[in-house]
Design an enzyme around this catalytic site. Structure first.
Site, PDB file in Angstrom:
ATOM      1  N   GLU A  79       0.828  -1.221   0.000  1.00 31.08           N
ATOM      2  CA  GLU A  79       0.000   0.000   0.000  1.00 31.08           C
ATOM      3  C   GLU A  79       0.854   1.259   0.000  1.00 31.08           C
ATOM      4  OE1 GLU A  79      -3.193  -0.054   2.899  1.00 31.08           O
ATOM      5  OE2 GLU A  79      -3.300   2.129   2.896  1.00 31.08           O
ATOM      6  N   LYS A 253      -7.283  -0.727  11.826  1.00 35.13           N
ATOM      7  CA  LYS A 253      -6.661  -1.204  10.578  1.00 35.13           C
ATOM      8  C   LYS A 253      -5.476  -0.302  10.234  1.00 35.13           C
ATOM      9  CE  LYS A 253      -6.121  -1.724   5.929  1.00 35.13           C
ATOM     10  NZ  LYS A 253      -5.370  -0.885   4.992  1.00 35.13           N
ATOM     11  N   ASP A 269       4.759 -13.902  11.842  1.00 31.39           N
ATOM     12  CA  ASP A 269       3.408 -14.356  11.509  1.00 31.39           C
ATOM     13  C   ASP A 269       2.431 -13.201  11.747  1.00 31.39           C
ATOM     14  OD1 ASP A 269       0.901 -15.494  11.440  1.00 31.39           O
ATOM     15  OD2 ASP A 269       1.442 -17.258  12.605  1.00 31.39           O
ATOM     16  N   HIS A 366      -1.850   9.287  -1.190  1.00 31.30           N
ATOM     17  CA  HIS A 366      -2.031   8.072  -1.984  1.00 31.30           C
ATOM     18  C   HIS A 366      -1.907   8.379  -3.467  1.00 31.30           C
ATOM     19  CE1 HIS A 366      -3.660   5.809   1.381  1.00 31.30           C
ATOM     20  NE2 HIS A 366      -3.725   4.752   0.600  1.00 31.30           N
TER      21      HIS A 366
HETATM   22  C1  MEV Z   1      -5.836   2.919   5.067  1.00 28.37           C
HETATM   23  O1  MEV Z   1      -5.086   1.776   4.774  1.00 28.37           O
HETATM   24  C2  MEV Z   1      -5.795   3.231   6.534  1.00 28.37           C
HETATM   25  C3  MEV Z   1      -6.741   4.341   6.994  1.00 28.37           C
HETATM   26  O2  MEV Z   1      -8.047   4.069   6.528  1.00 28.37           O
HETATM   27  C4  MEV Z   1      -6.688   4.366   8.493  1.00 28.37           C
HETATM   28  C5  MEV Z   1      -7.719   5.243   9.132  1.00 28.37           C
HETATM   29  O3  MEV Z   1      -8.773   5.517   8.532  1.00 28.37           O
HETATM   30  O4  MEV Z   1      -7.468   5.638  10.286  1.00 28.37           O
HETATM   31  C6  MEV Z   1      -6.319   5.670   6.416  1.00 28.37           C
END
Ligand code: MEV
Length: 413
Positions: A79, A253, A269, A366
């Site tokens: 990413e 995430k 892992d 991004h």
């Molecule tokens: C993207 O991989 C991660 C985000 O969505 C984390 C977040 O929203 O805090 C940018």
């Protein structure tokens, strides 16, 4: 290590710099440039039905100072922006950096015995010395490294399939992730326990909720550096995660983006790390892994606590040529230290995501890389042409190949 402008260098220049610093050898560089050098014969021994080898980019996050020690942090991830975001979050707290700590590397193995009544607990109590000595014996090879069996506990679980006796063994696995050690001990000890209570042993496996093996990191982002409004924005985002499980999933995430990338780079892992992180986050209702608040000076204090079952020896670490290089770049002396780095990366990663989300949004970062990819596909050559074309695509907010080709023609004309 603060290396300003590392991202502006070419791959060759970055490698040369790390070689000059004595971090990488000529051999390491050959492996990295040979997209990982995982030979097919070796890969064929790692999993089943092998057809080939797949590759992911291997980068390093800069600016990480943890407990006053500087680290270059290897990350393997597909990413865009994750490496840049981690480096950015870490840079904003220099020169202080993070302070971090970690528990001893204790993993827990679970043993399930069925077909027994609650009285079986008494049998376990009567035999506790024997059970401990058996566990100690089976985990003996860890003693050489300062680890080994530590303790065990038992409980009775009433379920719709009847009662189950559960035994949990704590084993200090030192610098290993520990799954093999713990699972082996569980399998070795299970028959004796089953015989003792006249039950049937079923499941014999570690728990990935490595609650005894947590790492913690904290840092303060000064208002003079990130701005009062940014602090308010981050706190608003954090508050939403605390109160909304849908947001909390994404919040965590983002935190795990960095942690998983280090796990992957170091041959750990990452599914175990993920399972531990999210089950830990759920213990009192699914919650953010990170915490933010304003301190007395109005600065942003951030912290993270997370179970991290990671190792610096054993497992895939020995099979993957790049894992050894990653650990060499990191320069950690133990699995505990690795977990402290990973916790700090998670905190920096989350901070950067929240900072971007509450201000300019994350698409800008991004899209820069995305636009560069399109520029390359359109045929742009050399850093200058690629960047100019990428800037034009960003300006127009048009990220399609045909438009990129048109713009490239215009530029060249
Ligand atoms: C993207 O991989 C991660 C985000 O969505 C984390 C977040 O929203 O805090 C940018």
């Amino acid at each position: 290590m603060e290396i300003s402008g590392f991202y502006k260098l070419s791959v060759d220049e970055r490698l040369a710099l790390l070689k000059k610093e004595g971090i990488l050898s000529e051999g390491d560089i050959k492996i990295l440039l040979d997209t990982g050098s995982l030979k097919i014969d070796r890969a064929d021994l790692m999993i089943e039905n092998v057809l080939g080898v797949s590759h992911l980019p291997f980068g390093i996050a800069t600016n990480f100072r943890i407990n006053k020690k500087d680290y270059l942090v290897p990350m393997v991830i597909e990413e865009p922006s994750v490496v840049a975001a981690a480096s950015h979050g870490a840079k904003l707290i220099l020169p202080e950096g993070f302070s971090a700590e970690a528990d001893e590397p204790i993993m827990t193995g679970q043993l399930q015995i069925v077909g027994v009544s609650e009285e079986s607990l008494n049998k376990i109590e009567e035999n506790k010395e024997l059970i401990s000595s058996l566990a100690k014996e089976y985990a003996k090879q860890m003693e050489e490294y300062g680890g080994g069996f530590r303790s065990f506990s038992s409980r009775f679980l009433k379920t719709k399939r009847g009662g189950m006796l559960i035994l949990e063994f704590e084993i200090d696995v030192r610098d290993a992730m520990g799954a093999n050690t713990v699972n082996t001990v569980m399998e070795l000890i299970a028959p004796s326990i089953a015989e003792m209570v006249e039950g049937k042993s079923r499941l014999r496996i570690l728990t990935n909720l490595a609650i005894k093996r947590k790492a913690r990191a904290k840092a303060v982002w000064k208002k003079e550096v990130i701005g009062e409004e940014t602090i308010e924005g981050i706190l608003d985002c954090y508050e939403m995660a605390r109160n909304d499980v849908f947001r909390c999933a994404t919040h965590n995430k983002g935190t795990m983006n960095g942690i998983d990338a280090v796990a992957l780079a170091t041959g750990n892992d990452w599914r175990a790390v993920e399972a531990g992180a999210h089950s830990f986050a759920s213990l009192e209702g699914y919650s953010p892994l990170t915490h933010f608040e304003k301190n007395k000076s109005g600065d942003l204090a951030g912290r993270i606590e997370i179970p991290l079952a990671v190792g610096t020896i054993g497992g895939a670490i020995n099979s993957l040529p790049t894992s050894g290089i990653a650990l060499k770049i990191l320069g950690v002396n133990s699995a505990k230290e690795l977990s402290m780095v990973m916790a700090s990366v998670g905190l920096a990663q989350n901070l950067s995501a929240l900072k971007a989300l509450s201000t300019e949004g994350i698409q800008k970062g991004h899209m820069k890389l995305h636009a560069r990819n399109i520029a390359i596909l359109a045929g742009a050559g050399g850093p200058q042409e690629i960047d100019t074309l990428a800037d034009k695509l960003i300006e127009e907010k048009k990220f399609n190949l045909n438009r990129a080709k048109e713009l490239l023609q215009e530029m060249r004309a």
